[in-house]
Design a protein around this motif. Structure first.
Motif, PDB file in Angstrom:
ATOM      1  N   TYR A  55       0.889  -1.170   0.000  1.00  0.00           N
ATOM      2  CA  TYR A  55       0.000   0.000   0.000  1.00  0.00           C
ATOM      3  C   TYR A  55       0.918   1.209   0.000  1.00  0.00           C
ATOM      4  O   TYR A  55       1.587   1.496   0.993  1.00  0.00           O
ATOM      5  N   LEU A  56       1.000   1.853  -1.162  1.00  0.00           N
ATOM      6  CA  LEU A  56       1.922   2.980  -1.314  1.00  0.00           C
ATOM      7  C   LEU A  56       1.146   4.278  -1.138  1.00  0.00           C
ATOM      8  O   LEU A  56       0.240   4.577  -1.914  1.00  0.00           O
ATOM      9  N   THR A  57       1.510   5.022  -0.105  1.00  0.00           N
ATOM     10  CA  THR A  57       0.769   6.252   0.163  1.00  0.00           C
ATOM     11  C   THR A  57       1.736   7.412   0.371  1.00  0.00           C
ATOM     12  O   THR A  57       2.958   7.247   0.338  1.00  0.00           O
ATOM     13  N   ALA A  58       1.177   8.610   0.534  1.00  0.00           N
ATOM     14  CA  ALA A  58       1.945   9.812   0.867  1.00  0.00           C
ATOM     15  C   ALA A  58       0.918  10.812   1.367  1.00  0.00           C
ATOM     16  O   ALA A  58      -0.276  10.692   1.052  1.00  0.00           O
ATOM     17  N   SER A  59       1.367  11.780   2.153  1.00  0.00           N
ATOM     18  CA  SER A  59       0.410  12.760   2.674  1.00  0.00           C
ATOM     19  C   SER A  59      -0.227  13.521   1.510  1.00  0.00           C
ATOM     20  O   SER A  59       0.379  13.634   0.431  1.00  0.00           O
ATOM     21  N   ALA A  60      -1.426  14.053   1.741  1.00  0.00           N
ATOM     22  CA  ALA A  60      -2.110  14.826   0.689  1.00  0.00           C
ATOM     23  C   ALA A  60      -1.238  16.005   0.277  1.00  0.00           C
ATOM     24  O   ALA A  60      -1.143  16.338  -0.909  1.00  0.00           O
ATOM     25  N   GLU A  61      -0.557  16.618   1.251  1.00  0.00           N
ATOM     26  CA  GLU A  61       0.295  17.784   0.944  1.00  0.00           C
ATOM     27  C   GLU A  61       1.446  17.380   0.022  1.00  0.00           C
ATOM     28  O   GLU A  61       1.735  18.060  -0.960  1.00  0.00           O
ATOM     29  N   ALA A  62       2.099  16.260   0.344  1.00  0.00           N
ATOM     30  CA  ALA A  62       3.232  15.811  -0.482  1.00  0.00           C
ATOM     31  C   ALA A  62       2.763  15.489  -1.898  1.00  0.00           C
ATOM     32  O   ALA A  62       3.415  15.838  -2.889  1.00  0.00           O
ATOM     33  N   ARG A  63       1.589  14.872  -2.012  1.00  0.00           N
ATOM     34  CA  ARG A  63       1.084  14.503  -3.340  1.00  0.00           C
ATOM     35  C   ARG A  63       0.690  15.742  -4.136  1.00  0.00           C
ATOM     36  O   ARG A  63       0.944  15.828  -5.336  1.00  0.00           O
ATOM     37  N   ALA A  64       0.105  16.712  -3.448  1.00  0.00           N
ATOM     38  CA  ALA A  64      -0.272  17.957  -4.131  1.00  0.00           C
ATOM     39  C   ALA A  64       0.985  18.690  -4.605  1.00  0.00           C
ATOM     40  O   ALA A  64       1.020  19.216  -5.721  1.00  0.00           O
ATOM     41  N   GLU A  65       2.012  18.712  -3.764  1.00  0.00           N
ATOM     42  CA  GLU A  65       3.245  19.406  -4.157  1.00  0.00           C
ATOM     43  C   GLU A  65       3.902  18.742  -5.372  1.00  0.00           C
ATOM     44  O   GLU A  65       4.394  19.412  -6.271  1.00  0.00           O
ATOM     45  N   ARG A  66       3.880  17.418  -5.400  1.00  0.00           N
ATOM     46  CA  ARG A  66       4.458  16.702  -6.560  1.00  0.00           C
ATOM     47  C   ARG A  66       3.710  17.068  -7.842  1.00  0.00           C
ATOM     48  O   ARG A  66       4.313  17.307  -8.883  1.00  0.00           O
ATOM     49  N   ARG A  67       2.386  17.085  -7.732  1.00  0.00           N
ATOM     50  CA  ARG A  67       1.556  17.409  -8.905  1.00  0.00           C
ATOM     51  C   ARG A  67       1.827  18.851  -9.367  1.00  0.00           C
ATOM     52  O   ARG A  67       1.956  19.128 -10.554  1.00  0.00           O
ATOM     53  N   TYR A  68       1.943  19.740  -8.385  1.00  0.00           N
ATOM     54  CA  TYR A  68       2.210  21.156  -8.670  1.00  0.00           C
ATOM     55  C   TYR A  68       3.538  21.296  -9.419  1.00  0.00           C
ATOM     56  O   TYR A  68       3.638  21.999 -10.425  1.00  0.00           O
ATOM     57  N   LYS A  69       4.553  20.575  -8.922  1.00  0.00           N
ATOM     58  CA  LYS A  69       5.885  20.631  -9.530  1.00  0.00           C
ATOM     59  C   LYS A  69       5.834  20.106 -10.980  1.00  0.00           C
ATOM     60  O   LYS A  69       6.362  20.726 -11.897  1.00  0.00           O
ATOM     61  N   GLN A  70       5.143  18.967 -11.138  1.00  0.00           N
ATOM     62  CA  GLN A  70       4.982  18.364 -12.480  1.00  0.00           C
ATOM     63  C   GLN A  70       4.379  19.374 -13.462  1.00  0.00           C
ATOM     64  O   GLN A  70       4.887  19.565 -14.563  1.00  0.00           O
ATOM     65  N   LEU A  71       3.295  20.030 -13.023  1.00  0.00           N
ATOM     66  CA  LEU A  71       2.585  20.965 -13.905  1.00  0.00           C
ATOM     67  C   LEU A  71       3.441  22.183 -14.216  1.00  0.00           C
ATOM     68  O   LEU A  71       3.593  22.563 -15.380  1.00  0.00           O
ATOM     69  N   THR A  72       4.022  22.800 -13.176  1.00  0.00           N
ATOM     70  CA  THR A  72       4.792  24.029 -13.421  1.00  0.00           C
ATOM     71  C   THR A  72       6.030  23.720 -14.267  1.00  0.00           C
ATOM     72  O   THR A  72       6.383  24.505 -15.133  1.00  0.00           O
TER      73      THR A  72
END
Ligand code: DC
Length: 219
Positions: free
Chosen positions: A139-156
């Motif tokens: 079960y691979l998880t991460a905090s909502a904040e960490a996942r949002a930051e990764r997505r933000y970085k990907q997009l920018t």
């Protein structure tokens, strides 16, 4: 020992990346079950089928001519990889994924991916519903904040304008939807090993997953 590793977890935890890396490293097949739901959502949309028309959705699910070739997703002979990977593609998938009859129609198709050559299965219910006897469930998880930051970085990094607060809200909304649906809700299998990747590099997650595979005599 069946060569099978299931990897479940919330959206954005890094499952796609890690499963692809594991499958390459081990020389095993990869099942991207989210892509199957995305293809079904796409097919329903292009055929004008309403998300409440369960009989028609089941019919499409049972007949779906989908193939995965070298990272490309082919529906009825047409490459739909780009279309299904968009936000809209994710939304269309999440409209059809909660329907129990649809999930039942896709069950055997997913199980057919298991082969003696080995399979890494990526999804939400791989260890709980599709492959309950898998010898290794992660079960691979991460905090909502960490996942949002990764997505933000990907997009920018891709030059797309993005708002971190807005992304975090969407991550939380998606979690809420995935975890609270009645059929096959996202949750760790009782015998799954949880890895929280919030503060881990890809290499660290990879080495933890490989160690688990060795401990279970899978490699
Ligand atoms: O992992 P993904 O973002 O490609 O998943 C797309 C959608 O399909 C998402 O709404 C969750 C759903 N899904 C599911 O219900 N069960 C799975 N095994 C995989 C994905």
């Amino acid at each position: 020992m069946t060569k099978l590793i299931t990897v479940d977890g919330p959206s954005g935890a890094g499952k796609g990346t890690m499963c692809q890396l594991m499958a390459n490293e081990l020389g095993w097949e990869l099942l991207d079950s989210g892509a199957i739901y995305r293809v079904l959502g796409h097919a329903a949309y292009t055929r004008g089928i309403d998300k409440t028309d369960v009989d028609a959705l089941v019919d499409v699910a049972l007949k779906l001519d989908v193939r995965f070739i070298n990272g490309q997703v082919i529906l009825d002979g047409e490459d739909v990889t780009a279309e299904i990977r968009t936000e809209e593609g994710g939304k269309r998938a999440s409209d059809v994924a909660p329907i129990p009859e649809v999930r039942a129609a896709l069950l055997q198709r997913q199980r057919n991916f298991a082969t003696d050559a080995g399979l890494v299965a990526d999804g939400r219910d791989m260890g709980t519903v599709v492959f309950p006897d898998a010898p290794l469930k992660i079960y691979l998880t991460a905090s909502a904040e960490a996942r949002a930051e990764r997505r933000y970085k990907q997009l920018t990094e891709a030059g797309v304008e993005a708002d971190l607060t807005d992304i975090l809200e969407k991550v939380n909304a998606r979690d809420e939807q995935d975890m609270n649906r009645a059929t096959a809700p996202l949750k760790p299998a009782y015998d799954a090993v949880t890895i929280d990747s919030s503060n881990m590099t890809i290499d660290q997650v990879m080495s933890e997953m490989m160690n688990l595979a060795k401990q279970r005599d899978l490699i």
